[in-house]
Design an enzyme around this catalytic site. Sequence first.
Site, mmCIF file in Angstrom:
data_model
loop_
_atom_site.group_PDB
_atom_site.id
_atom_site.type_symbol
_atom_site.label_atom_id
_atom_site.label_comp_id
_atom_site.label_asym_id
_atom_site.label_seq_id
_atom_site.Cartn_x
_atom_site.Cartn_y
_atom_site.Cartn_z
ATOM 1 N N CYS A 292 0.587 -1.335 -0.054
ATOM 2 C CA CYS A 292 0.070 0.010 -0.085
ATOM 3 C C CYS A 292 0.587 1.437 -0.140
ATOM 4 O O CYS A 292 0.780 2.630 -0.355
ATOM 5 C CB CYS A 292 -1.213 0.310 1.524
ATOM 6 S SG CYS A 292 0.331 -0.359 2.856
ATOM 7 N N GLU A 393 -3.303 3.514 -8.100
ATOM 8 C CA GLU A 393 -2.475 2.771 -6.767
ATOM 9 C C GLU A 393 -2.435 1.223 -8.356
ATOM 10 O O GLU A 393 -3.509 1.129 -8.492
ATOM 11 C CB GLU A 393 -3.137 2.480 -5.795
ATOM 12 C CG GLU A 393 -2.727 1.277 -5.421
ATOM 13 C CD GLU A 393 -2.932 1.321 -3.899
ATOM 14 O OE1 GLU A 393 -4.733 0.807 -3.944
ATOM 15 O OE2 GLU A 393 -2.520 0.826 -2.771
HETATM 16 P P1 NAP Z 1 -10.340 -4.597 -1.459
HETATM 17 O O1 NAP Z 1 -10.393 -5.510 -2.091
HETATM 18 O O2 NAP Z 1 -10.529 -3.887 -0.759
HETATM 19 O O3 NAP Z 1 -10.397 -6.572 -0.165
HETATM 20 C C1 NAP Z 1 -10.053 -5.636 1.324
HETATM 21 C C2 NAP Z 1 -10.483 -6.753 2.652
HETATM 22 O O4 NAP Z 1 -12.516 -6.136 1.942
HETATM 23 C C3 NAP Z 1 -11.268 -7.718 1.666
HETATM 24 O O5 NAP Z 1 -11.098 -9.129 2.835
HETATM 25 C C4 NAP Z 1 -11.918 -8.028 1.266
HETATM 26 O O6 NAP Z 1 -13.148 -9.462 0.673
HETATM 27 C C5 NAP Z 1 -13.030 -7.118 1.124
HETATM 28 N N1 NAP Z 1 -14.414 -7.052 0.961
HETATM 29 C C6 NAP Z 1 -14.531 -6.780 -0.138
HETATM 30 N N2 NAP Z 1 -15.987 -6.584 -0.661
HETATM 31 C C7 NAP Z 1 -16.737 -6.289 1.043
HETATM 32 C C8 NAP Z 1 -17.135 -5.762 1.521
HETATM 33 N N3 NAP Z 1 -18.196 -5.099 0.294
HETATM 34 N N4 NAP Z 1 -18.113 -5.681 3.094
HETATM 35 C C9 NAP Z 1 -16.597 -6.004 3.764
HETATM 36 N N5 NAP Z 1 -15.594 -6.474 2.781
HETATM 37 C C10 NAP Z 1 -15.217 -6.331 1.762
HETATM 38 O O7 NAP Z 1 -9.149 -4.574 -1.040
HETATM 39 P P2 NAP Z 1 -7.421 -5.709 -1.970
HETATM 40 O O8 NAP Z 1 -7.635 -5.693 -3.689
HETATM 41 O O9 NAP Z 1 -7.472 -7.183 -0.836
HETATM 42 O O10 NAP Z 1 -6.234 -5.152 -0.463
HETATM 43 C C11 NAP Z 1 -5.449 -4.270 -2.115
HETATM 44 C C12 NAP Z 1 -5.310 -2.910 -1.321
HETATM 45 O O11 NAP Z 1 -5.061 -2.983 0.303
HETATM 46 C C13 NAP Z 1 -4.749 -1.967 -1.877
HETATM 47 O O12 NAP Z 1 -5.950 -0.827 -2.555
HETATM 48 C C14 NAP Z 1 -4.037 -1.394 -0.696
HETATM 49 O O13 NAP Z 1 -3.295 -0.173 -0.886
HETATM 50 C C15 NAP Z 1 -4.553 -1.576 0.497
HETATM 51 N N6 NAP Z 1 -3.813 -1.686 1.674
HETATM 52 C C16 NAP Z 1 -3.733 -0.831 2.582
HETATM 53 C C17 NAP Z 1 -3.473 -0.590 3.350
HETATM 54 C C18 NAP Z 1 -2.172 -0.378 4.524
HETATM 55 O O14 NAP Z 1 -2.161 0.238 6.178
HETATM 56 N N7 NAP Z 1 -2.947 1.071 4.105
HETATM 57 C C19 NAP Z 1 -2.348 -2.211 3.547
HETATM 58 C C20 NAP Z 1 -2.792 -2.861 2.937
HETATM 59 C C21 NAP Z 1 -3.231 -3.360 2.140
HETATM 60 P P3 NAP Z 1 -12.582 -10.860 -0.295
HETATM 61 O O15 NAP Z 1 -11.149 -9.946 -0.963
HETATM 62 O O16 NAP Z 1 -13.074 -11.907 -0.244
HETATM 63 O O17 NAP Z 1 -13.181 -9.556 -1.082
#
Ligand code: NAP
Length: 490
Positions: A292, A393
């Site tokens: 991230c 991103e």
């Molecule tokens: P994501 O698609 O937003 O998913 C994150 C989590 O949310 C997953 O467990 C996902 O489940 C869940 N989720 C998705 N839709 C949801 C909903 N409607 N209600 C509740 N939960 C829901 O993100 P990702 O693709 O896994 O991760 C990448 C992102 O994380 C990037 O944007 C990155 O920058 C960010 N990130 C931020 C940090 C920080 O500390 N700021 C650290 C690491 C990553 P599923 O995967 O099962 O769909």
Amino acid sequence: MAEHAHSERFDSQMFIGGQWVDAVSGATFDSINPATGAVIATVPRGDVNDVGRAVAAARDAFDSGRWGQATSERERSRLLFAIAEEVRRERDALAELEVLDCGKLLADARADIDEVAFMFEYYAGWATKLAGDIPPVGPHAMSLIVNEPVGVCGLIVPWNYPMLMAAQKVAPALAAGCTVVLKPAEQTPLTALRLASIVERVGVPAGVFNVVTGFGVEAGEPMLTDPRVDKISFTGSLAVGRHIQRTCADQLKRVTLELGGKSPNIIYADASLAEAISGTCSGVFGNQGEVCSAGSLVLVERSIYENVISQLAEVASEIRLGSGLDPDVTMGPLVSSAQRDRVQGYVASAPSDGARCLYAGDLPSDPRLTEGFFVPPSIWEVDDLAPRIAREEIFGPVMTVTPFESVDDAIRLGNSTEYGLAAAIWTSDIKKALTTARAIRAGVVWVNDSQPAPSESMWGGYKQSGVGRELGPYALDAYLEKKHIYINLS
Ligand code: NAP
Ligand code: MG
């Protein structure tokens, strides 16, 4: 260690109310090794019914006082230390499992697991130190400000640092006396389930820690609307973060959001160049760029620009793609075919969007890895920050480089992103370092380094990168309510 040696399966049930259970519906889904495309585990596909059971268990554990009220702080502390000890004991197996589930390098996974263990130790220490305050309110009364756990917490985490992101929420939440339901990402459920078996083994009371595996909309969303959940802590994308904030507003649930970034990496002409080049590369290409806070927006002072871009390309050309378990490999696969396709989409549209390719690496040649989700590293020159690859991103091994003329120019370009998670500054001039660090609107600024995030410090975003802070004592605030007790002494 060869990838094909791992035909081992890691099938698991999920952990609710101290029991290992299937989904109520009986549905399951597969977890995949992204280096080979092979299925390594089948796990329950939780939905609203399973979340309902987990939330009921967490609510009961909280309301009955099995954790927050009746369990002494010392006992909570002891159990968190015991979790840390078990994580250390299982360190190598946990690290290998993390590699197989999400594709990172084994050495990096080991570092993650070591930090997970330390994080439990760190917050084990805090469990006994959540003192309140006694502000003076005159001779005829006494005010006590006490910390109390916020209640049942829904913890939703991403796939890039699966166990570390989970621990970053679980450890402070449990230290504060909260009970939790953890929803790991669908791509990487396995280390969260191993954490559940550790929590069970050390004797944390049933219902305090629950894991529901499944997809976001089915297994995450129900936590947002369930009135028995007091708090949601989420790490993930901006789009889902906005949706969570909006949905939780109806019940005024407490929300912490750790979202994405597009972090500037500023190299001044007076920087120690060898360190700046290698730190810049690892800050963009480390963890396959699935970070991230990746410093993917590289800004270079004009007078050293040509020299820097040729050196960046040289370092990138040494990157070797392959299985994270292979010790000679320096970049693993992306987590899923969907993520690979997303990143490839950015790369494919970059030339017509005004970016010039300075370097593009090769796919791994090993025939056993042809089904893996690899994307080679690439470096792109962009004159202004208009192309999509310089604004959005990407979450993959894609770097953009842009020259700048002055400190003001570097700050202007660095602040041009909607995000505000992190920034790196390379310079030997302390005034320039601090002037830039203060002017950049980001939650984390590294000087002559990129990416360290010690658990004792602080993490979190300005602008569109989030709400609230994690790590250090700051994370505890997210899991505590403060209460004022006023005693009339007259
Ligand atoms: P994501 O698609 O937003 O998913 C994150 C989590 O949310 C997953 O467990 C996902 O489940 C869940 N989720 C998705 N839709 C949801 C909903 N409607 N209600 C509740 N939960 C829901 O993100 P990702 O693709 O896994 O991760 C990448 C992102 O994380 C990037 O944007 C990155 O920058 C960010 N990130 C931020 C940090 C920080 O500390 N700021 C650290 C690491 C990553 P599923 O995967 O099962 O769909
Ligand atoms: Mg997986």
